[in-house]
Design an enzyme around this catalytic site. Structure first.
Site, PDB file in Angstrom:
ATOM      1  N   GLU A 186      45.939  40.542  42.982  1.00  0.00           N
ATOM      2  CA  GLU A 186      45.285  40.754  41.795  1.00  0.00           C
ATOM      3  C   GLU A 186      43.749  40.817  41.968  1.00  0.00           C
ATOM      4  OE1 GLU A 186      47.091  38.369  38.743  1.00  0.00           O
ATOM      5  OE2 GLU A 186      48.376  39.979  38.379  1.00  0.00           O
ATOM      6  N   GLU A 255      54.547  43.614  39.379  1.00  0.00           N
ATOM      7  CA  GLU A 255      55.182  42.644  38.291  1.00  0.00           C
ATOM      8  C   GLU A 255      55.244  43.310  36.992  1.00  0.00           C
ATOM      9  OE1 GLU A 255      52.140  39.519  37.748  1.00  0.00           O
ATOM     10  OE2 GLU A 255      52.150  38.963  39.882  1.00  0.00           O
TER      11      GLU A 255
END
Length: 830
Positions: A186, A255
């Site tokens: 991320e 995710e």
């Protein structure tokens, strides 16, 4: 050279060649194109789920992974936790539930693939995002940017993990289960804050990862500018609108948040099975071919592993397998049915031609066609209005915020809003091995703090207030101690003096001249606070002792690693005389520091503590509501094999150990804040963490997981360190089991009802037709079967561990429902 030697050598050479050929045959060739991940040249539909090995125990792994496979998953995804494996520089730990290799082999034994997210920054609501704090304290270092000191350390750990995995031949290219690897995590969410150095760092990460030659594709999640050949992937509640940054990269979702984490003071989150299934179906409808649930099993933040700050010990995450490994129904079963349907369409979804047709009011039809066969998705993204569409001359009803799947473009096999699996209501049951809490006999001893609050003895000193991370986060606790000389001629001296402390550590306890002055703690999201309280000082020397306690270090955000913890200051004495205030700043005084607490340093919680403790535990006059106190008791393990929890109701805040093993921090006195709706949760519309929350005004976490592997069959020991003050007499052990099972099946579907290994003892409700209410409060609606459905279900189910009932007129009788949708609903007692 003898003939015998030559014969032996040739045999050995033949064996080596044979083993090489066998290993080559077993190896997988994993690649990708713009459509999908390919395994041995075949495009694949892949469904994966996150299970973090340190958040469960090694003894739990086989069952968790078996249930994952039975739930229709193809792969297990996990991070690798740097600070758990390298707590001190170049000192490694891969024991117990940190045995990464054993975890990966358990996945392999079950016949599943693995996705290894090395990071080594992980976020994950894990302490300091997975970074070891010693890293922060290295001279000249800057984390997550083009900094040589950091990159050398990151590369060292990444290579260590890769080499370990290669040695065990666990990459798919070696015949192992790992089909994908991830570098960084991320970073795109924070990259702008690092400027050009951040861009350079991303390219360095890519090159470094490629140089490790793992033989499988590398991914970067939330990284829009991921350099080739990295595959950039999506994280979030919905990723159907995501597009990869390269036409040769498949659409991947690393995710899909199955719920949300909890923080101290937070409410219980709920993401419905209907909405989660909708997000998955929409993703595959729009060309996605790899999706991972974050989390599939969340587990427990044992020890001091939770991050945040202020992340709870439970990391249940509202996942399909709950914190203890139970099936979280209906989410688990509803998704299993979806997985089975998607797998049945794998060939056409990964190779077929795609046709999209838009209807009114956010309704769309997507058809995949291949070799004369076609499969369809009908989606209705409207949040309130159901849709009836005509497709190829046939009418179809599509509920709001749902996706219907028709593998032959004719017959609806699955709809995300129609749940055909049971709802399990889990209950806590008393420990039948003994009569608790009355049977628990407590002893106690005070935490020894005289050396700090009276004498100011420290392990080190500095003429400044230190960031608590300076001591490498070896404990939640750090004592800050100083002396101040004030006489009655000092300008600050008055009858109205106070001590003011600017803290961020997240809990502060203050002592002046050996006496407790007061405490203060932060709230989630606001970690800087000011403690101020009136204080009576003595003429001459005064001793100030401040105990700072962290509750997990920051794990997310740009430069999160530089956020101070502890007492940044200033620390001031304020004297007031009328309207005038005089401030004496103590921040630059000489401060002495002591890391940790006496009892923790001496391992009072251990089965073999560092000091002889027999005479130090007092079984008489056990105090309640006394801060800085140790408690100990023995107990019998609950009977059976159901998961075990300990009820901490009545305690304040602290830490707990069972047979010397940490079950984490506890804080039942911190109640969930905010307001919760009393209405039934509506799955329709976009999900957020504040939607469908519950348990406002109740303890954020009352029950704490005690893994069965921590327990012995005879006597067990529970040790508590109570920081705030509480009453241990309410503490007791319980098991977590299915209390009620509510079966559901739409017409012509089969209802499966199970009490998870225990017999069904009664049927409280059964109706075929229309029903109102939710599990535990069903009522008949406008129409019902003419037969006694309760009796039919009783005959099929009572006394059995599992039963099947087909929801049809032929089995349950005709109804007066006309053309309205009919459904079998049952409430069973376990």
């Amino acid at each position: 050279m003898s003939m015998a030697f030559m014969t032996s050598f040739k045999s050995f050479l033949f064996l080596v060649i044979l083993l090489f050929i066998i290993s080559s045959i077993r190896a997988y060739q994993v690649s990708h194109d713009g459509r999908a991940i390919t395994i041995n040249g075949e495009r694949r539909i892949l469904l994966s789920g996150s299970i973090h090995y340190p958040r469960s125990t090694a003894e739990m792994w086989p069952d968790l992974i078996k249930k994952s496979k039975e739930g229709g998953l193809d792969a297990i995804e996990t991070y690798v936790f740097w600070n758990a494996h390298e707590p001190s520089r170049r000192e490694y730990d891969f024991s117990g539930n940190l045995d990464l290799i054993r975890f990966l082999k358990t996945i392999q034994d079950e016949g599943l693939y693995a996705v290894l997210r090395i990071g080594p920054y992980v976020c994950a609501e894990w302490n300091y995002g997975g970074f070891p704090v010693w890293l922060h304290n290295m001279p000249g270092i800057e984390l997550r940017t083009a900094n040589t000191v950091y990159m050398n350390e990151m590369q060292n750990f990444t290579k260590l993990i890769v080499d370990m995995v290669k040695q065990e031949k666990l990459f798919a290219s070696q015949g192992g289960p790992i089909i994908l690897a991830q570098i960084e995590n991320e970073y795109g969410n924070a990259q702008a804050a690092y400027g050009d150095a951040g861009k350079a760092y991303v390219h360095w990460c890519s090159n470094m990862a490629q140089s490790l030659d793992v033989g499988v594709p590398w991914i970067m999640c939330q990284q829009p500018d991921a350099p080739q050949p990295m595959i950039n992937t999506c994280n979030g509640y919905y990723c159907d609108q995501f597009t990869p940054n390269n036409p040769n990269s498949p659409k991947m979702w690393t995710e899909n948040w199955t719920g949300w984490f909890k923080n101290w003071g937070g409410k219980d989150p709920l993401r419905t099975a209907e909405d989660l299934a909708y997000s998955v179906a929409r993703f595959y409808q729009t060309g996605g071919t790899f999706q991972n649930y974050y989390m599939y099993h969340g587990g427990t933040n044992f020890g001091r592993t939770s991050g945040g700050p202020y992340i709870t010990t439970t990391y249940d995450y509202n996942a399909p397998l709950d914190e203890f490994g139970n099936l979280a129904q209906p989410k688990y079963g509803h998704l299993k049915e979806l997985h089975d349907v998607l797998h049945s369409m794998e060939k056409v979804l990964t190779n077929g031609n795609v046709t999209n047709t838009a209807f009114e009011n956010s309704v769309a039809v997507t058809m995949y066609a291949l070799d004369g066969h076609s499969s369809c998705f009908f989606s209705n993204a409207n949040e309130t209005t159901d849709a009836t569409i005509t497709y190829k001359g046939v009418k179809y009803h599509v509920p709001a915020w749902s996706v219907s799947i028709l593998p032959d473009c004719k017959t609806e096999v699955y709809n995300t809003a129609k749940v055909n699996t049971q709802t399990s209501i889990m209950v806590k049951k008393s420990n039948e091995a003994e009569s608790e809490p009355a049977s628990l006999q407590w002893s106690w001893r005070p935490e020894r703090i005289d050396d700090t609050i009276l004498l100011g003895r420290g392990q080190s000193s500095a003429n400044e207030l230190l960031d608590q991370k300076a001591v490498n986060d070896t404990s939640d606790y750090l004592w800050y101690m100083t002396n101040v000389d004030i006489n009655n001629t000092d300008p600050i001296w008055s009858d109205d003096m106070s001590l003011r402390v600017n803290g961020s550590g997240h809990v502060l306890h203050t002592y002046v001249n050996g006496k407790y002055l007061g405490s203060k703690w932060a709230t989630y999201g606001i970690y800087n606070y000011v403690f101020e309280k009136k204080v009576k000082l003595n003429p001459g020397k005064n001793h100030i002792a401040l105990l700072s306690a962290t509750v997990g270090l920051q794990n997310y955000g740009p430069h999160f690693d530089t956020i101070q913890s502890g007492i940044p200051g200033p620390v001031e004495i304020i004297g007031k005389k009328g309207d005038e205030s005089i401030i004496k700043d103590l921040s630059s005084h000489k401060w002495s520091y002591t890391v940790g607490l006496n009892g923790i340093s001496n391992k009072l919680f251990a089965q073999n503590p560092k000091i002889k403790t027999g005479n130090w535990w007092n079984s008489h006059d056990v105090p309640i509501n006394r801060s800085m106190t140790w408690y100990k008791t023995t107990f019998k393990a609950p009977l059976g094999n159901a998961p075990v929890v300990v009820d901490m109701q009545g305690l304040g805040k602290g830490a707990a150990w069972v047979n010397g093993q940490s079950i984490g921090r506890y804080w039942p006195s911190y109640l969930a804040e905010g307001s919760c709706s009393t209405k039934t949760c509506d799955y329709r519309g976009p999900y957020s963490a504040d939607k469908c929350t519950s348990k406002c005004g109740e303890p954020t976490q009352r029950w704490y997981h005690v893994p069965r592997s921590f327990l012995s069959s005879d006597e067990n020991t529970l040790v508590l360190f109570e920081e705030f003050g509480g009453n241990p007499s309410f503490v007791n052990f319980q098991t977590v089991e299915v209390g009620k099972a509510c079966g559901s099946a739409y017409e012509n579907k089969t209802m499966e009802l199970s009490c998870n290994g225990r017999p069904i003892t009664a049927i409280r409700f059964a109706n075929f037709g229309e029903s109102d209410g939710i599990c535990g409060s069903f009522a008949k609606g406008k129409c019902s079967s003419v037969k006694d459905v309760v009796s039919i279900v009783q005959k099929s189910c009572v006394g059995k561990e599992k039963c099947l009932v087909h929801a049809s007129d032929s089995v349950l009788g005709s109804t007066n429902c006309g053309n309205n949708a009919k459904r079998l609903l049952v409430e069973a007692v376990c």
